[in-house]
Enzyme design. Structure first.
Site, PDB file in Angstrom:
ATOM      1  N   LYS A  78       0.861  -1.187   0.000  1.00  0.00           N
ATOM      2  CA  LYS A  78       0.000   0.000   0.000  1.00  0.00           C
ATOM      3  C   LYS A  78       0.895   1.233   0.000  1.00  0.00           C
ATOM      4  O   LYS A  78       1.915   1.263   0.710  1.00  0.00           O
ATOM      5  CB  LYS A  78      -0.898  -0.032   1.246  1.00  0.00           C
ATOM      6  CG  LYS A  78      -1.896   1.122   1.322  1.00  0.00           C
ATOM      7  CD  LYS A  78      -2.856   0.939   2.502  1.00  0.00           C
ATOM      8  CE  LYS A  78      -3.874   2.076   2.568  1.00  0.00           C
ATOM      9  NZ  LYS A  78      -4.823   1.913   3.698  1.00  0.00           N
ATOM     10  N   SER A  85      -9.848   2.215   2.632  1.00  0.00           N
ATOM     11  CA  SER A  85      -8.890   2.907   1.810  1.00  0.00           C
ATOM     12  C   SER A  85      -7.892   1.998   1.086  1.00  0.00           C
ATOM     13  O   SER A  85      -7.281   2.430   0.107  1.00  0.00           O
ATOM     14  CB  SER A  85      -8.121   3.908   2.677  1.00  0.00           C
ATOM     15  OG  SER A  85      -7.337   3.237   3.630  1.00  0.00           O
ATOM     16  N   SER A 114     -10.223  -0.212   6.811  1.00  0.00           N
ATOM     17  CA  SER A 114      -9.593  -0.142   5.485  1.00  0.00           C
ATOM     18  C   SER A 114      -8.913  -1.403   4.984  1.00  0.00           C
ATOM     19  O   SER A 114      -8.495  -1.454   3.833  1.00  0.00           O
ATOM     20  CB  SER A 114      -8.588   1.002   5.443  1.00  0.00           C
ATOM     21  OG  SER A 114      -9.285   2.204   5.281  1.00  0.00           O
TER      22      SER A 114
HETATM   23  N1  GLN Z   1     -13.487   4.523   5.955  1.00  0.00           N
HETATM   24  C1  GLN Z   1     -12.885   4.932   7.178  1.00  0.00           C
HETATM   25  C2  GLN Z   1     -12.426   6.366   7.078  1.00  0.00           C
HETATM   26  O1  GLN Z   1     -12.695   6.945   6.093  1.00  0.00           O
HETATM   27  C3  GLN Z   1     -11.742   4.019   7.531  1.00  0.00           C
HETATM   28  C4  GLN Z   1     -10.517   4.305   6.781  1.00  0.00           C
HETATM   29  C5  GLN Z   1      -9.328   3.503   7.240  1.00  0.00           C
HETATM   30  O2  GLN Z   1      -9.470   2.481   7.889  1.00  0.00           O
HETATM   31  N2  GLN Z   1      -8.147   4.012   6.908  1.00  0.00           N
HETATM   32  O3  GLN Z   1     -11.830   6.903   7.937  1.00  0.00           O
END
Ligand code: GLN
EC number: 6.3.5.7
Length: 492
Positions: free
Chosen positions: A79, A154, A178
């Site tokens: 990532k 994400s 995410s």
């Molecule tokens: N969707 C969540 C957010 O927007 C989680 C994102 C994540 O786990 N990085 O914060």
């Protein structure tokens, strides 16, 4: 060989050990696929072909000399939130476009030490804020199961790359879902470890008390191999735990589903917005686990309504603090012709950050400001504690807790959900991060549109082995995890 990408991680390792193919051949095979297929999926931000061949040749040389370990020579995608020395690390943001880190994240170092070959860096929502990967400055990644749908976020690039067979496994990070949600949207297995199990050193910070790296792959077995690489104490991360690491692969058969008490939170299955087909698939998977000997126990998690507001206060508060460092002075994007220092700060940040990131910086700064700190931030921290206690109480009577990973399957690209609609989609994943617990997503079927559905299993602290093992047992008895999207079936 044209089908190397269909092998599991263990099969790849065995093939390498038996000399059926070399790491160079394997790496070339994946790079060819990326060159052809990723034009449609757009999971990679940076492909590191040149370095990959150097690493692959080094892996082959190690093997020849008899010094290879089990995973030596296996490709991986990281990532783009993990810093990689000499290779661009963008966190999906314009502000870090062209940022080259002077050091590797610990997770990347551990990968190199294990002999893994980095194929490249994969796309993500900007600074990991989002659930679709559409907020990336580099454009939206596509879901391999339906190219007009999002892969989730994400860690959408990690999920899409693995689901399209453009990498055998990938690293992800999970601050509020995410790893689990994109794994769910793309039909993969993904593990969010206990907070402190995987080093955050060199992982670009979003919300430091919630961020945690973990593996994404097709199966629990493949995740276990990567988890063996990623997990462990790191002196460079003061929040990483000095606690012995399990051998996640050796423990894959360590937990029996027979007699396993699976908690079913009443509140979770009455959530407004829970798609009927998602609910049905998750219930079918629980039925299967019951047939395998698990005992389903209805439980209460009374704080469910508080998850979204609590997370969406604490995460932006920490983000507003973490993102202060991006000011256009020492690295990253700098605006043209600033008239003075204040102008440089303001314009570099306004031009460098996308809309969602700016929204969260504003919310977070507001919540932390004098006069509001007690009413919002301190209050949210207190609720966070109650959420944690809710789970601890539940774990007195059950071994794991079951939930969907997301209330729906993958959204259409450009669905343009309002921020609140988007945030509500995180209802099932956020609490796990607030409590610091481990949780896993396992694919358990499809909806009418042939989009994958995921089951989430939440464990008590440090129960990663148990979670991987339960999913492994399930995957021995079912084959949802081995289903492939049409695009993954294409040969390069
Ligand atoms: N969707 C969540 C957010 O927007 C989680 C994102 C994540 O786990 N990085 O914060």
């Amino acid at each position: 060989m044209t089908d190397l990408h269909r092998l599991s991680v263990r099969e790849i390792a065995e093939g390498l050990a038996q000399g059926k193919f070399s790491s160079r051949e394997l790496t070339e095979h994946y790079l060819k696929r990326i060159a052809k297929i990723d034009a449609h999926v757009q999971s990679y931000v940076t492909v590191t072909a040149e370095q990959a061949f150097v690493q692959a040749d080094a892996a082959d040389a190690l093997r020849k000399a008899g010094n290879a370990t089990f995973l030596t020579g296996i490709p991986i995608a990281h990532k783009d939130i993990f810093c990689t020395q000499g290779i661009k690390t963008t966190a999906g943001s314009k502000i870090l476009d062209n940022f080259i880190s002077p050091y590797d994240a610990t997770v990347v170092t551990k990968g190199k030490d294990a002999g893994l070959v980095t194929l490249g860096k994969v796309n993500m929502d900007e600074f990991a804020m989002g659930s679709t990967s559409e907020s990336s400055y580099f454009g939206a990644t596509k879901n391999p199961w339906a190219l007009d749908h999002v892969p989730g976020g994400s860690s959408g690039g990690s999920a899409a790359a693995v689901a399209a067979d453009l990498a055998p496994f990938a690293t992800g990070t999970d601050t509020g879902g995410s790893i689990r949600q994109p794994a769910s949207f793309c039909g993969l297995t993904g593990l969010k470890p206990t907070y402190g199990r995987v080093s955050r050193f060199g992982m670009i910070a979003y919300a430091s008390s919630l961020d945690q790296g973990g593996p994404m792959a097709r199966s629990a077995e493949d995740c276990a191999y990567l988890m063996n690489v990623m997990a462990g104490h790191d002196a460079k991360d003061s929040t990483s735990m000095e606690k012995d690491v399990d051998d996640y692969v050796a423990n894959l058969n360590g937990t029996s589903v027979k007699g396993l008490r699976i908690g079913i939170p009443k509140q979770y299955f009455n959530v407004q917005g829970l798609d009927a087909e998602v609910k049905a698939r998750v219930e079918e998977s629980l039925k299967k686990l019951e047939e395998m000997g698990a005992v389903l126990v209805e439980i209460d998690l009374n704080m469910t309504d508080a998850y979204v507001p609590t997370y969406y206060l604490i995460a932006p508060a920490e983000a507003s603090s973490n993102l202060q460092r991006f000011d256009g002075v020492r690295y990253g994007y700098r605006c043209e012709n600033p008239v003075d220092l204040m102008d440089l700060y303001k314009r570099s940040r306004s031009e460098g950050f996308g809309k969602e990131v700016q929204r969260r910086i504003l919310i977070g700064t507001y919540a932390l400001s004098a006069g509001y700190y007690d009413a919002y931030y301190v209050k949210a921290q207190k609720v966070r504690r109650l959420i944690q206690q809710d789970f601890l109480k539940a774990f007195e009577s059950v071994d794991v807790i079951a939930a969907p990973s997301a209330p729906t399957t993958a959204y259409k690209i450009g669905a343009n959900l309002s921020p609140t609609e988007m945030y509500l989609g995180d209802i099932y994943t956020l609490a796990v991060n607030l409590a610091g617990l481990p949780a896993i997503n396992a694919p358990v079927g499809f909806d009418k549109e042939n989009l994958p559905v995921g089951l989430q299993l939440i464990g008590n602290y440090w129960s990663e082995s148990q979670l991987l093992s339960v999913v492994h047992q399930y995957q021995q008895a079912t084959d949802w995890h081995s289903k492939r999207a049409a695009i993954a079936e294409e040969n390069a």
